[in-house]
Design a protein around this motif. Sequence first.
Motif, mmCIF file in Angstrom:
data_model
loop_
_atom_site.group_PDB
_atom_site.id
_atom_site.type_symbol
_atom_site.label_atom_id
_atom_site.label_comp_id
_atom_site.label_asym_id
_atom_site.label_seq_id
_atom_site.Cartn_x
_atom_site.Cartn_y
_atom_site.Cartn_z
ATOM 1 N N PRO A 1 0.654 -1.352 -0.067
ATOM 2 C CA PRO A 1 0.278 0.187 -0.140
ATOM 3 C C PRO A 1 0.972 0.902 -0.389
ATOM 4 N N THR B 1 -3.584 3.295 -1.633
ATOM 5 C CA THR B 1 -5.255 3.222 -0.652
ATOM 6 C C THR B 1 -6.402 4.152 -1.100
ATOM 7 N N GLY C 1 5.110 -6.173 3.883
ATOM 8 C CA GLY C 1 4.414 -5.044 2.519
ATOM 9 C C GLY C 1 2.834 -4.680 3.052
ATOM 10 N N TYR C 2 2.978 -4.920 4.506
ATOM 11 C CA TYR C 2 1.541 -4.644 5.600
ATOM 12 C C TYR C 2 1.409 -3.095 4.939
ATOM 13 N N TYR C 3 2.744 -2.125 5.526
ATOM 14 C CA TYR C 3 2.423 -0.787 5.316
ATOM 15 C C TYR C 3 2.227 -0.126 4.301
ATOM 16 N N THR C 4 1.524 1.025 4.598
ATOM 17 C CA THR C 4 1.610 2.301 4.642
ATOM 18 C C THR C 4 3.044 2.737 3.862
#
Lengths: 491, 215
Positions: free
Chosen positions: A159, A187, A400-403
Amino acid sequence: MGKLRKNWKIWGLATNFRFVTLRVGVELSRSRVWELWRRAETGPLCPEREFDLKRFYPAVKRLVKEYDITYDPETVIPTDNTLIDDAFKAAIDLLLEVGVLCTDTEKIIKLEEGEIKEALATFPKEITVGEGKDAVTLTHRKIEDDKPPRIMGGPNGSPISEEMAIPIYQSYIQEPMLDILFYGTPTTVEGMEVKAGSPVELYAEIANVYWMKEAARRAGRPGICTLGAAGATAAPQILASLVEGGYKKTDAMQLSPPPQLKAPYFMLCEAAHCIEYGCRGVVIPSSIIGGLAGGPEGAAITNIAECIAFAILFNTPWVHPFMPEALHAPGCSAYPPEMAMELLSIAALVKHANLIITSGANSRTFSGLCTDTTFYEIAAPAIGKTVIGANLHAGSARKGYYTDYMAGISARCTGEVGWAAVGLKREDANEMVKTIMAKYEDILPPKGTPPVGKKFQECYDVQTVTPTKEHEDLYKKVKKELENIGLAFKY
Amino acid sequence: MSKEEVLEKLRRSFLSYDEEATRKAAAEALAAGVDPLEAVSVLTETIRELGEKFSKMEIFLPDLMLAADAMRAGLTVLKPELMKRKAETRTLGKILIGVVKGDIHDIGKTILVTMLEAEGFEVIDLGKDVPIRKFVEEAQTHNPDIIAASALMTTTRPEQRGLIEYLKHLGFRDKYKVMVGGGAVTSQYAEEIGADGYGENAPEAVEVAKKLISK
């Protein structure tokens, strides 16, 4: 004419005691592709759960045993050529026995041995992407190849905020070693949350390609190949190719079939778009360790089989071995079993198939940006994958989870380490990789806690798109340490 | 055969993931006069052990899926007998789970389903690409303690927010705990949309579910 001649060779196949001539250096014709896809309607019926548990998994388990495929944590880069050959043979047996399930019709697309051999022999060994001065040729590399790897990089589908999208993309493109830009997933667009299947998703894909192209212009590389998103349907990719200023025929699209050996219709539609529009498709199958394919060895032979199957079904020679682990490592290339099995898959493919391979030096690191461990997590797979014959991919941080946890300096590290590893022998590289792995093993799950680090706007000057001094110094410190263990940087 | 031998045969049949053999061994246990509750305990304890092995990656997802099938086969024989005796099998709670609309990535959800079952939860699995309305309708039918929604893609996670809003609109929000998870979801996002629980991976999600049930 010279180029044409180069792509045409006489290929001798002793079939029924006579030689036949095949075209070499080209993909399948449209009619051949449609012949294969038609099997999704005419093939034998097999409900999905039956395919997973009664057809696919027993075959994987048996073939891993029959060919004695084993994961040895001590050998990260495969040096045993018999193991590499056997992994390839097991994968071909798996593909021939199981086939590919079309999940919409629940029918099996069977591939014949001759079809696989022909495609592997005739696919082009090099392709050109991008345009003008920014065009690059992506080639088939070999084990211990002295040809340097190409570098693909970008947020890796992770994101990104719309405010940071252009500077983040620019941070990658302005790295001189970067050859191809990989997309991120916005997002929001104009403040609206991006939702699959809604008009906002279509608009977001168009906005995203504009942002990538704008970043390329700002970095002075307007023709660089941009790799476009995998969506829930083919519609965003198609629309973002049709609009003025959208994806060009010199760009590429991600094609990511769901695990394992499955081809839903929407994925064939995305492949149809690439074929008919004329851009390149890159096959990124996720063969999950601990998932339907079983343990690391089962996932490895499945990954080889999937790269081959989807190269043929999607009609592209460009594949990207990728093997997330089911519980703790969602595509973190530095995680030991994931790294070792991706390396085995790549070794088997470069040794036995004409495919062009990219693979993650850091698809996603566990650590956040601006930490020394994130650079170690990049360096270990970058060395292994360069030596084993892949072109490299630099992705995002914090799984790869966090913006906004991604930055171009990762591509710099990937490229510089990759180029420095050219010429290393597998045995020497293996020792080097193990030394680097020891520097980050304490942060690995399930026992360790990776450092959160920083996000892009906290470790880059957003206006000048340059890393902060702290960030730059940290990279220089890690580079020095890598030199101390024997890695000879080109500059 | 002694009671111990009958139960051991049931355990071994179950561990071979053979539905027919488990069904047969369960029937043999009943015929031998074994308390059906004891036979059920053999199955639930064994699947819990398998769940632990999976968390250590000693066995893998298809093994758990096959074990879950074999367990269901055994329970089809044992449950009617339990009902006759009005005995109750204890579950930790009931969870309705699915992957949200537009998302076909269901491996993570399937892993969680098998681990929840192994821990003793009753799970209603709606599969993948599940519209919000379907979550709500099925919740009204099954009355679960928890509704769990998974999303792998950044573009499908808004469906989780939509589910919570829909439940609120219908006045059902307090009736169910809502858990979210999947590759695109963080604890921060879960908090932002007002979910009751979030698990970064399947083992963590099982622990969160246990805590939510005990509240």
